[in-house]
Design an enzyme around this catalytic site. Sequence first.
Site, PDB file in Angstrom:
ATOM      1  N   GLU A  50      38.095  40.305  36.951  1.00 53.32           N
ATOM      2  CA  GLU A  50      39.396  39.451  36.813  1.00 53.32           C
ATOM      3  C   GLU A  50      40.173  39.302  38.037  1.00 53.32           C
ATOM      4  OE1 GLU A  50      38.581  41.379  34.450  1.00 53.32           O
ATOM      5  OE2 GLU A  50      38.347  40.474  32.437  1.00 53.32           O
ATOM      6  N   PHE A 112      44.519  46.758  19.621  1.00 56.45           N
ATOM      7  CA  PHE A 112      43.590  46.841  20.357  1.00 56.45           C
ATOM      8  C   PHE A 112      43.630  45.729  21.434  1.00 56.45           C
ATOM      9  CE2 PHE A 112      38.986  45.630  21.619  1.00 56.45           C
ATOM     10  CZ  PHE A 112      38.869  46.724  22.376  1.00 56.45           C
ATOM     11  N   GLN A 113      43.504  46.334  22.737  1.00 53.13           N
ATOM     12  CA  GLN A 113      43.755  45.508  23.986  1.00 53.13           C
ATOM     13  C   GLN A 113      44.666  44.564  23.943  1.00 53.13           C
ATOM     14  OE1 GLN A 113      39.745  43.391  24.359  1.00 53.13           O
ATOM     15  NE2 GLN A 113      38.999  45.028  25.549  1.00 53.13           N
ATOM     16  N   LYS A 162      46.295  34.932  20.365  1.00 46.08           N
ATOM     17  CA  LYS A 162      45.112  34.407  19.545  1.00 46.08           C
ATOM     18  C   LYS A 162      45.475  33.351  18.378  1.00 46.08           C
ATOM     19  CE  LYS A 162      40.697  35.694  17.323  1.00 46.08           C
ATOM     20  NZ  LYS A 162      39.529  35.503  18.235  1.00 46.08           N
ATOM     21  N   MET A 476      41.722  49.828  60.685  1.00 51.20           N
ATOM     22  CA  MET A 476      43.197  49.779  61.013  1.00 51.20           C
ATOM     23  C   MET A 476      44.006  50.851  60.684  1.00 51.20           C
ATOM     24  SD  MET A 476      45.379  47.806  62.405  1.00 51.20           S
ATOM     25  CE  MET A 476      45.285  46.210  62.137  1.00 51.20           C
TER      26      MET A 476
HETATM   27  C1  TPP Z   1      43.594  47.631  48.225  1.00 50.33           C
HETATM   28  C2  TPP Z   1      44.108  47.913  49.461  1.00 50.33           C
HETATM   29  N1  TPP Z   1      44.210  49.508  49.611  1.00 50.33           N
HETATM   30  C3  TPP Z   1      44.589  49.933  51.117  1.00 50.33           C
HETATM   31  C4  TPP Z   1      45.063  49.317  52.007  1.00 50.33           C
HETATM   32  C5  TPP Z   1      45.469  49.969  53.135  1.00 50.33           C
HETATM   33  N2  TPP Z   1      44.666  49.708  54.491  1.00 50.33           N
HETATM   34  C6  TPP Z   1      45.014  48.519  55.092  1.00 50.33           C
HETATM   35  S1  TPP Z   1      43.698  48.097  56.401  1.00 50.33           S
HETATM   36  C7  TPP Z   1      42.675  49.488  55.790  1.00 50.33           C
HETATM   37  C8  TPP Z   1      41.220  49.482  56.401  1.00 50.33           C
HETATM   38  C9  TPP Z   1      40.473  48.334  55.977  1.00 50.33           C
HETATM   39  O1  TPP Z   1      39.332  48.799  56.634  1.00 50.33           O
HETATM   40  P1  TPP Z   1      37.873  47.773  56.774  1.00 50.33           P
HETATM   41  O2  TPP Z   1      38.339  46.745  55.539  1.00 50.33           O
HETATM   42  O3  TPP Z   1      36.725  48.399  57.029  1.00 50.33           O
HETATM   43  O4  TPP Z   1      38.506  46.874  58.029  1.00 50.33           O
HETATM   44  P2  TPP Z   1      38.706  47.198  59.521  1.00 50.33           P
HETATM   45  O5  TPP Z   1      40.298  47.640  59.623  1.00 50.33           O
HETATM   46  O6  TPP Z   1      37.917  48.246  59.537  1.00 50.33           O
HETATM   47  O7  TPP Z   1      38.409  46.070  60.125  1.00 50.33           O
HETATM   48  C10 TPP Z   1      43.293  50.053  54.646  1.00 50.33           C
HETATM   49  C11 TPP Z   1      42.563  51.156  53.820  1.00 50.33           C
HETATM   50  C12 TPP Z   1      45.106  48.069  51.823  1.00 50.33           C
HETATM   51  N3  TPP Z   1      45.614  47.061  52.626  1.00 50.33           N
HETATM   52  N4  TPP Z   1      44.600  47.255  50.649  1.00 50.33           N
END
Ligand code: TPP
Lengths: 562, 164
Positions: A50, A112-113, A162, A476
């Site tokens: 979802e 439920f749900q 529902k 990042m």
């Molecule tokens: C759902 C979620 N969890 C954690 C983060 C924190 N976060 C921001 S960038 C990042 C790294 C992303 O890694 P990747 O997809 O490999 O991208 P890269 O920066 O290596 O290009 C994280 C963990 C986020 N933005 N979203």
Amino acid sequence: MSKLTGAQILLRMLKEEGVDTIFGYPGGVVLDIYDELARTDLKHILVRHEQGAVHATDGYARATGKVGVCLVTSGPGATNTVTGIATANMDSIPIVVITGQVPTKLIGNDAFQEVDIVGITRPCTKHNYLVKDVKNLAKTIKEAFHIARSGRPGPVLIDLPKDISIAKTSFKLPDDIELRSYNPTYVPNRKQLQKVVDLIKKAKKPLIFSGGGVNLSRAHQELTELAQKNKIPVTSTLMGLGGFSGMDPLWLGMLGMHGTYRANMSVSECDLMIAVGVRFDDRVTGKTDEFAPYAKIVQIDIDPTSIQKNIQVQVPVVGDCKISLELLNQMIAQEDMGKFKPEHKQWLDRIDNWRKTTPLAYDQKDVIKPQYVIEKLFELTKGEAIITTEVGQNQMWAAQYYHFTEPGRFISSGGLGTMGFGLPAAVGAQVGAPDKIVVDIAGDGSIQMNIQEMATAVQYNLPVKVVILNNGFLGMVRQWQQLFYNRCYSSTKFQHTPDFVKLAEAYGAVGLRATKPEEVEKVLKEGLACNKAVIMDFVVEPEECVYPMVPAGAPISKMLLV
Amino acid sequence: MTKKHILSILVDNEPGVLSRIAGLFSGRGYNIESLCVAETNEPLVSRITMVTKGDTAILEQIKKQVNKIINVIKVADLTDQDFVERELVLLKVSAKPENRAEILRITDIFRGQIVDVGQEHFTINITGDAEKITAILTLLKPFGIREIARTGSIAMFRENKPKS
Ligand SMILES: Cc1ncc(C[n+]2csc(CCOP(=O)(O)OP(=O)(O)O)c2C)c(N)n1
Ligand SMILES: [Mg+2]
């Protein structure tokens, strides 16, 4: 008058609102709606999660400019939508989310749900409804679409028990919606606009700062006219990319934390800033006290809460971006704007000099640089693809190195920064724009958050292209650890990653890989030519950083350049 | 400068509206000093009277954010305007025989009523604006206030007086 069930009314009203496609996932309390759905010509895209449904709906809305619709069941189906709804809410995307609910009699009984999804989503929707009487259903749906698409757009949720979808009532098309408590201001105050005209006349170092609002109101032509006729350079937020052509000589690139040198320096030196459809997010302003320190700031926005929130502006203009810019252009056309000033020419020269001395740059040696992949992708798609992104370095490089020429071309989770957004959003965008090339620029981390939607892409023959910039890191976060936490790479290195080529094949898609710079172009060409869903895995430099970078809380003129 | 503001908010009289407003305040870290809600003469409309605090910029944001809620019809800031304010307070005061006369006198001066009497206490009903309530509370405090129930302020603009 004919009697219809709630389910029939719902589907009938969707048609009335011009909906032809919905994204969804069935379950117990929406069985009656799905049963009815099988007898309509509405296209239903069965996603695999979802969260994916909502992001796909969102991607569809961003690509087409229409309201996206999704349908899910109660309880876990509903809670799975929350991240998607919050994502759409932060970026002001018009979607309508329909959640099934347990029968009215059971609400409040921990049935439920059962989950109070209206309570849960109250702070992350523009508005939401629990329908308690089938007689109100048609009007509620009409109102929901009206609220989602008007004013500052946003997600609206309708919770439908529902028993309401089974109950019958005589159906009549609702009258036009008039809400005395909701009347967005579209047409701006002319006196305020006259002040803008006067400021433009006087300005020696003008700058346009455009944002997501320009894309949402599709005000790109009006913005372009304002910039070109008055020779005003343009920078934008991440959400504003595509609102002004990335190929125009007046384009400065994005500003803010990973903005270009010339964009950030222009902000720091301009004497007039015309901000259109922006909300001065902290990733854009850096230290607010030192943001645009020499500028008189004009801000045009349809949402009064965006004005005077983070930055004090001298000329607030409440109105729709498109209508406001159109009027502003008309007023300028009727006015003697005076001669083009030598100082203005010097300003443009100064900016051009920044472009020459301090451009975006990287060094392509024997390991693939992620920036190179994006540049090649831009070249090969001639800038005509719809690009969705995940979140992280991949997203920033996409924003820096792909150049966008129109609204709806760059689809990215800006406000919430939701990893896992890009693939389902690409699915939705491809459904909405079947003739376009749709590419998800992904990280190896983010892509694993909603990878299951590959199955959706394959099932519906949606030839989305996933470009993974595979650096083996949550890049990042690792970059911040490198720069600000003494290279302590705590939990950002993946000790194990699936083989994305095999994974693609397991999904029935195509998998390709490049490990050397000379393979990049070949893989991109093959992937782009492929009329199936494809994952292209680019093994890139593991410790590359996104530059320029403004450290959090610093003024944006203080950039780290390498 | 942080200052007390009385907001008078007209809203759709529907379930969930109060929680939209309360949620906005908690979510954005605004402060609610008191809150009073009831139907108006129009059954489809309720009035919320809220006392909040903040500097000018925060108050401007609060008003805009509240206005943005779809079910909010109107927001008026009564502060710095000509308005009437009332709050109703019930207070239970320790009333030893030697203090009873004094407590009654104070109650009288403030036009309060004794609504319950016991061996050891009076329950007093007081209405008035914030200043008056503070004043009587200060005067009664030395006798020992056992319990207080306050409604929070309700308020209304005064009609424009004819210019003289
Ligand atoms: C759902 C979620 N969890 C954690 C983060 C924190 N976060 C921001 S960038 C990042 C790294 C992303 O890694 P990747 O997809 O490999 O991208 P890269 O920066 O290596 O290009 C994280 C963990 C986020 N933005 N979203
Ligand atoms: Mg990565």
